[in-house]
Motif scaffolding. Structure first.
Motif, PDB file in Angstrom:
ATOM      1  N   UNK A  89       0.832  -1.210   0.000  1.00  0.00           N
ATOM      2  CA  UNK A  89       0.000   0.000   0.000  1.00  0.00           C
ATOM      3  C   UNK A  89       0.863   1.256   0.000  1.00  0.00           C
ATOM      4  N   UNK A  90       1.902   1.260   0.828  1.00  0.00           N
ATOM      5  CA  UNK A  90       2.768   2.445   0.882  1.00  0.00           C
ATOM      6  C   UNK A  90       3.548   2.625  -0.419  1.00  0.00           C
ATOM      7  N   UNK A  91       3.940   1.533  -1.068  1.00  0.00           N
ATOM      8  CA  UNK A  91       4.597   1.648  -2.374  1.00  0.00           C
ATOM      9  C   UNK A  91       3.649   2.259  -3.402  1.00  0.00           C
ATOM     10  N   UNK A  92       2.379   1.889  -3.348  1.00  0.00           N
ATOM     11  CA  UNK A  92       1.398   2.490  -4.252  1.00  0.00           C
ATOM     12  C   UNK A  92       1.251   3.985  -3.965  1.00  0.00           C
ATOM     13  N   UNK A  93       1.243   4.368  -2.682  1.00  0.00           N
ATOM     14  CA  UNK A  93       1.170   5.785  -2.335  1.00  0.00           C
ATOM     15  C   UNK A  93       2.399   6.546  -2.827  1.00  0.00           C
ATOM     16  N   UNK A  94       3.559   5.945  -2.673  1.00  0.00           N
ATOM     17  CA  UNK A  94       4.796   6.594  -3.126  1.00  0.00           C
ATOM     18  C   UNK A  94       4.770   6.776  -4.637  1.00  0.00           C
ATOM     19  N   UNK A  95       4.336   5.751  -5.370  1.00  0.00           N
ATOM     20  CA  UNK A  95       4.269   5.865  -6.827  1.00  0.00           C
ATOM     21  C   UNK A  95       3.277   6.939  -7.243  1.00  0.00           C
ATOM     22  N   UNK A  99       4.056  10.279  -9.335  1.00  0.00           N
ATOM     23  CA  UNK A  99       3.365  10.539 -10.597  1.00  0.00           C
ATOM     24  C   UNK A  99       2.738  11.930 -10.598  1.00  0.00           C
ATOM     25  N   UNK A 100       2.085  12.306  -9.494  1.00  0.00           N
ATOM     26  CA  UNK A 100       1.476  13.632  -9.425  1.00  0.00           C
ATOM     27  C   UNK A 100       2.533  14.734  -9.402  1.00  0.00           C
ATOM     28  N   UNK A 108      -3.867  16.225 -12.131  1.00  0.00           N
ATOM     29  CA  UNK A 108      -4.263  14.858 -12.465  1.00  0.00           C
ATOM     30  C   UNK A 108      -4.973  14.769 -13.807  1.00  0.00           C
ATOM     31  N   UNK A 109      -5.215  15.902 -14.453  1.00  0.00           N
ATOM     32  CA  UNK A 109      -5.960  15.906 -15.698  1.00  0.00           C
ATOM     33  C   UNK A 109      -5.018  15.797 -16.889  1.00  0.00           C
ATOM     34  N   UNK A 110      -5.246  14.812 -17.710  1.00  0.00           N
ATOM     35  CA  UNK A 110      -4.492  14.650 -18.945  1.00  0.00           C
ATOM     36  C   UNK A 110      -5.509  14.725 -20.074  1.00  0.00           C
TER      37      UNK A 110
END
Length: 151
Positions: A89-95, A99-100, A108-110
């Protein structure tokens, strides 16, 4: 130093280092600190289990005091699984944070211009088809009114 005292010292060092690293602002350091604290706690639980003994199966002729306690081992295995889940979960938060940060002002808008053009065409087709449906329904209603409802 005995083996258990060595394990206690190593666990204390892991725990202290993990808490120190967790106090940093970087999410990566928080993750590393969390892993160190988790391993320190597992080592403490393993050390508190006592001296190793026989398998925890009570049979005939086995002294109950010579059996090792299986509960601390189960706690350590459960803690490892929980630690793995929280780490994922923390790795997902870090990624996600990385990314942001890479997107900058856009957030977050592309925007995909081709996709927007396709959506606009689909919307226009829906309006056209709904207008044709409305005309067809209106024509049926007018024909019904001309027949006097005998249709």
């Amino acid at each position: 130093m005995t083996a258990s005292l060595t394990l206690v010292i190593v666990a204390a060092v892991l725990f202290g280092t993990g808490i120190t690293v967790m106090l940093e602002r970087s999410l990566t350091r928080v993750l590393i600190g969390f892993l160190l604290v988790g391993n320190g706690v597992n080592l403490f639980m393993f050390t508190m289990a006592g001296a190793p003994g026989l398998a925890p199966i009570l049979g005939e002729g086995v002294d109950p005091d010579a059996i090792s306690d299986p509960l601390p081992q189960a706690f350590v295995l459960t803690a490892i699984v929980i630690n793995l889940g929280i780490t994922a979960f923390m790795l997902a938060l870090i990624y996600r944070s990385w990314w942001l940060a890479q997107l900058g002002e856009r957030g977050d808008l592309i925007v995909d211009e081709d996709e927007m053009a396709e959506d606009a065409e689909e919307t226009a087709d829906l309006y056209r088809s709904s207008e044709e449906d409305d005309r067809a329904v209106q024509a049926v209603l007018e024909a019904s009114d001309e027949d006097g409802g005998r249709g």
